[in-house]
Motif scaffolding. Sequence first.
Motif, PDB file in Angstrom:
ATOM      1  N   ALA A  92       0.688  -1.455  -0.057  1.00 56.60           N
ATOM      2  CA  ALA A  92       0.090   0.054   0.454  1.00 56.60           C
ATOM      3  C   ALA A  92       1.117   1.330   0.230  1.00 56.60           C
ATOM      4  CB  ALA A  92      -0.688   0.462   1.211  1.00 56.60           C
ATOM      5  N   ALA A  93       1.857   1.043   0.681  1.00 57.88           N
ATOM      6  CA  ALA A  93       2.856   2.604   0.945  1.00 57.88           C
ATOM      7  C   ALA A  93       3.599   2.557  -0.244  1.00 57.88           C
ATOM      8  CB  ALA A  93       4.399   2.628   2.258  1.00 57.88           C
ATOM      9  N   LYS A  94       4.283   1.787  -0.791  1.00 55.34           N
ATOM     10  CA  LYS A  94       4.380   1.747  -2.280  1.00 55.34           C
ATOM     11  C   LYS A  94       3.715   2.249  -3.376  1.00 55.34           C
ATOM     12  CE  LYS A  94       5.956  -2.206  -4.713  1.00 55.34           C
ATOM     13  NZ  LYS A  94       6.372  -3.786  -4.720  1.00 55.34           N
ATOM     14  N   ASN A  95       2.685   1.428  -3.474  1.00 54.18           N
ATOM     15  CA  ASN A  95       2.140   1.896  -4.482  1.00 54.18           C
ATOM     16  C   ASN A  95       1.300   4.059  -4.577  1.00 54.18           C
ATOM     17  OD1 ASN A  95       1.674  -0.740  -5.557  1.00 54.18           O
ATOM     18  ND2 ASN A  95      -0.120  -0.978  -4.803  1.00 54.18           N
ATOM     19  N   GLU A  96       1.456   3.837  -3.526  1.00 47.77           N
ATOM     20  CA  GLU A  96       1.016   5.364  -2.744  1.00 47.77           C
ATOM     21  C   GLU A  96       1.791   6.308  -3.550  1.00 47.77           C
ATOM     22  OE1 GLU A  96      -1.320   7.990   0.179  1.00 47.77           O
ATOM     23  OE2 GLU A  96      -0.510   6.133   1.205  1.00 47.77           O
ATOM     24  N   LEU A  97       3.443   6.344  -2.618  1.00 44.66           N
ATOM     25  CA  LEU A  97       5.184   6.234  -3.155  1.00 44.66           C
ATOM     26  C   LEU A  97       4.693   6.732  -4.714  1.00 44.66           C
ATOM     27  CD1 LEU A  97       7.211   8.048  -2.429  1.00 44.66           C
ATOM     28  CD2 LEU A  97       8.096   5.644  -2.130  1.00 44.66           C
ATOM     29  N   GLN A  98       4.970   5.925  -5.386  1.00 41.90           N
ATOM     30  CA  GLN A  98       4.634   5.841  -7.090  1.00 41.90           C
ATOM     31  C   GLN A  98       3.559   6.657  -7.321  1.00 41.90           C
ATOM     32  OE1 GLN A  98       4.688   2.011  -8.878  1.00 41.90           O
ATOM     33  NE2 GLN A  98       3.812   2.667 -10.481  1.00 41.90           N
ATOM     34  N   SER A  99       2.408   6.893  -6.890  1.00 42.89           N
ATOM     35  CA  SER A  99       2.185   7.274  -7.444  1.00 42.89           C
ATOM     36  C   SER A  99       2.109   9.497  -7.028  1.00 42.89           C
ATOM     37  CB  SER A  99       0.385   7.239  -7.020  1.00 42.89           C
ATOM     38  OG  SER A  99      -0.859   8.145  -7.203  1.00 42.89           O
ATOM     39  N   VAL A 100       2.549   9.557  -5.832  1.00 43.85           N
ATOM     40  CA  VAL A 100       3.167  10.340  -5.204  1.00 43.85           C
ATOM     41  C   VAL A 100       4.153  11.492  -6.773  1.00 43.85           C
ATOM     42  CG1 VAL A 100       4.766  11.974  -3.417  1.00 43.85           C
ATOM     43  CG2 VAL A 100       2.509  10.987  -3.062  1.00 43.85           C
ATOM     44  N   ASN A 101       4.723  10.397  -6.761  1.00 49.27           N
ATOM     45  CA  ASN A 101       5.880  10.606  -7.586  1.00 49.27           C
ATOM     46  C   ASN A 101       5.579  11.149  -8.785  1.00 49.27           C
ATOM     47  OD1 ASN A 101       8.105  10.300  -6.034  1.00 49.27           O
ATOM     48  ND2 ASN A 101       8.191   8.406  -6.279  1.00 49.27           N
ATOM     49  N   GLU A 102       4.388  10.261  -9.785  1.00 47.75           N
ATOM     50  CA  GLU A 102       3.719  10.474 -10.409  1.00 47.75           C
ATOM     51  C   GLU A 102       3.678  11.573 -10.631  1.00 47.75           C
ATOM     52  OE1 GLU A 102       1.623   7.767 -11.295  1.00 47.75           O
ATOM     53  OE2 GLU A 102       2.730   6.130 -12.078  1.00 47.75           O
ATOM     54  N   ASP A 103       2.882  12.239 -10.070  1.00 48.11           N
ATOM     55  CA  ASP A 103       1.950  13.279  -9.936  1.00 48.11           C
ATOM     56  C   ASP A 103       3.612  14.612  -9.056  1.00 48.11           C
ATOM     57  OD1 ASP A 103      -0.476  12.210  -9.355  1.00 48.11           O
ATOM     58  OD2 ASP A 103      -0.760  13.039  -6.852  1.00 48.11           O
ATOM     59  N   ILE A 104       4.736  14.370  -8.967  1.00 47.26           N
ATOM     60  CA  ILE A 104       5.640  15.528  -8.574  1.00 47.26           C
ATOM     61  C   ILE A 104       5.718  15.204  -9.767  1.00 47.26           C
ATOM     62  CG2 ILE A 104       7.747  15.621  -8.060  1.00 47.26           C
ATOM     63  CD1 ILE A 104       6.939  14.228  -5.542  1.00 47.26           C
ATOM     64  N   THR A 105       5.930  14.729 -10.546  1.00 42.87           N
ATOM     65  CA  THR A 105       6.691  14.981 -12.093  1.00 42.87           C
ATOM     66  C   THR A 105       6.051  16.078 -13.008  1.00 42.87           C
ATOM     67  OG1 THR A 105       7.220  12.589 -12.104  1.00 42.87           O
ATOM     68  CG2 THR A 105       6.862  13.631 -14.588  1.00 42.87           C
ATOM     69  N   TYR A 106       3.818  15.407 -13.023  1.00 45.69           N
ATOM     70  CA  TYR A 106       3.113  16.266 -13.516  1.00 45.69           C
ATOM     71  C   TYR A 106       3.143  18.158 -13.164  1.00 45.69           C
ATOM     72  CZ  TYR A 106      -1.487  18.643 -14.924  1.00 45.69           C
ATOM     73  OH  TYR A 106      -2.338  19.142 -15.278  1.00 45.69           O
ATOM     74  N   CYS A 107       3.517  17.877 -11.955  1.00 44.59           N
ATOM     75  CA  CYS A 107       3.445  19.171 -11.423  1.00 44.59           C
ATOM     76  C   CYS A 107       4.742  20.151 -11.828  1.00 44.59           C
ATOM     77  CB  CYS A 107       2.831  19.572  -9.609  1.00 44.59           C
ATOM     78  SG  CYS A 107       1.364  18.944  -9.003  1.00 44.59           S
ATOM     79  N   GLN A 108       5.377  19.798 -11.832  1.00 46.40           N
ATOM     80  CA  GLN A 108       6.841  20.182 -12.259  1.00 46.40           C
ATOM     81  C   GLN A 108       6.925  20.384 -13.423  1.00 46.40           C
ATOM     82  OE1 GLN A 108       9.376  17.283 -11.060  1.00 46.40           O
ATOM     83  NE2 GLN A 108       9.955  18.238  -8.865  1.00 46.40           N
ATOM     84  N   ARG A 109       6.852  19.339 -14.561  1.00 49.24           N
ATOM     85  CA  ARG A 109       6.151  20.016 -15.584  1.00 49.24           C
ATOM     86  C   ARG A 109       5.343  20.844 -16.184  1.00 49.24           C
ATOM     87  NH1 ARG A 109       4.680  15.075 -17.710  1.00 49.24           N
ATOM     88  NH2 ARG A 109       2.607  16.084 -17.746  1.00 49.24           N
ATOM     89  N   ARG A 110       4.010  21.244 -15.327  1.00 47.61           N
ATOM     90  CA  ARG A 110       3.489  21.569 -15.619  1.00 47.61           C
ATOM     91  C   ARG A 110       4.086  23.224 -15.332  1.00 47.61           C
ATOM     92  NH1 ARG A 110       0.037  24.077 -18.240  1.00 47.61           N
ATOM     93  NH2 ARG A 110      -1.880  24.837 -18.303  1.00 47.61           N
ATOM     94  N   ILE A 111       4.589  23.130 -14.429  1.00 44.71           N
ATOM     95  CA  ILE A 111       5.153  24.938 -13.957  1.00 44.71           C
ATOM     96  C   ILE A 111       5.699  25.466 -14.572  1.00 44.71           C
ATOM     97  CG2 ILE A 111       6.402  25.682 -11.874  1.00 44.71           C
ATOM     98  CD1 ILE A 111       5.308  24.061 -10.191  1.00 44.71           C
ATOM     99  N   SER A 112       6.757  23.990 -15.492  1.00 45.80           N
ATOM    100  CA  SER A 112       7.770  24.451 -16.393  1.00 45.80           C
ATOM    101  C   SER A 112       6.392  25.352 -17.782  1.00 45.80           C
ATOM    102  CB  SER A 112       8.725  23.094 -16.560  1.00 45.80           C
ATOM    103  OG  SER A 112       9.369  24.057 -18.097  1.00 45.80           O
ATOM    104  N   GLU A 113       5.187  24.422 -18.007  1.00 43.23           N
ATOM    105  CA  GLU A 113       4.528  24.943 -19.090  1.00 43.23           C
ATOM    106  C   GLU A 113       4.007  26.416 -18.758  1.00 43.23           C
ATOM    107  OE1 GLU A 113       3.831  21.270 -20.631  1.00 43.23           O
ATOM    108  OE2 GLU A 113       2.089  22.592 -19.470  1.00 43.23           O
ATOM    109  N   LEU A 114       4.195  27.196 -17.519  1.00 49.11           N
ATOM    110  CA  LEU A 114       3.355  27.574 -17.023  1.00 49.11           C
ATOM    111  C   LEU A 114       4.755  28.841 -16.528  1.00 49.11           C
ATOM    112  CD1 LEU A 114      -0.028  26.495 -14.682  1.00 49.11           C
ATOM    113  CD2 LEU A 114       0.119  27.179 -16.936  1.00 49.11           C
ATOM    114  N   GLN A 115       5.587  29.216 -16.674  1.00 49.31           N
ATOM    115  CA  GLN A 115       6.541  29.693 -16.082  1.00 49.31           C
ATOM    116  C   GLN A 115       6.903  31.513 -16.666  1.00 49.31           C
ATOM    117  OE1 GLN A 115      10.592  28.695 -16.470  1.00 49.31           O
ATOM    118  NE2 GLN A 115      10.205  27.517 -19.210  1.00 49.31           N
TER     119      GLN A 115
END
Length: 315
Positions: A92-115
């Motif tokens: 459960a913790a491993k799957n949640e960490l993977q989901s968090v890492n995917e969300d971080i990647t998306y947010c970083q990409r979106r911030i870069s697009e909106l810079q």
Amino acid sequence: MNYYDSELQRLQSEIMEKQRTDAKLSDLFLQQSDLEKRTDELEKVMRKEQDDIDRLNARSLTAFFYRATGKIGEKLTKEEAEAYAAAVKYEAAKNELQSVNEDITYCQRRISELQDCEQQYKKVLEEKTEQIKQSGVPEADRIMKIENKIAFLENQQKEIQEAINSGNHAFHIARKILEDLDSAKNWSTFDLMGGGLIADMAKYDKLNKVQDKIQDFQNALRGFRTELADVTERITGDLYVEIGDFLHFADYFFDGLFTDWMVYDKINDSRNRTLRTSDQIQKILGQLNDMDNELCCKKENLQEELEQTVLNSDT
């Protein structure tokens, strides 16, 4: 709406999205740090429990002692249950960490697009201001400011609505889990009264369904917490502590459920924890809806002011 109006509204929306994404990213980094530590801890526990099983199955003095005293079967059952529980919590913790890492990647990409959105907004605003000066219409500046305020409120409503949708999703899953736990609790009561194999099978069938839903619920809670990252300062009460509990719901939920023979009590404990979390979600949703209603009233007042300004204008 002319070019400048639509472009300013679009850029203002992007600026607020960037601010929201920044807030979410900060909270996601906190979640990532917490889950990395928790995953490491749970992996160590899981490996230790498996080592205990391997040791009892091997030719060792401990294994000889349990065989000699006739307790090897009982000991293995307890060790196996603890190993299973550790594996469930680790996954459960491993799957949640993977989901968090995917969300971080998306947010970083979106911030870069909106810079560059702030600089673009400033440029377009200066052009719009110059246009107003040249128009000679006395009410034009006031109309622009009211429209900007309305657009700002609409963006606030958007972020609150996203949080409400996320909370409703988590609440819906919680109610489904409670239904299955209530059913498991009823079968467990019947089992205590001598219900036999049928009651036992029905009880564990319901618990299996609960286990399947817990991962979805954990992800929904994490998503709700992330959506709340940029609105919590406007919600009253010590909410951050309650939201913090969301990260470890699955861990707390499974504590002892697989390792204690008093399954009825553990089902009841898990039900109470789910109910408390459900109540927390409902409380937060109530405050979010109040905030949304307040923004609606402000927006309606501004729209009336805008209408009167336009009607009173000489243009």
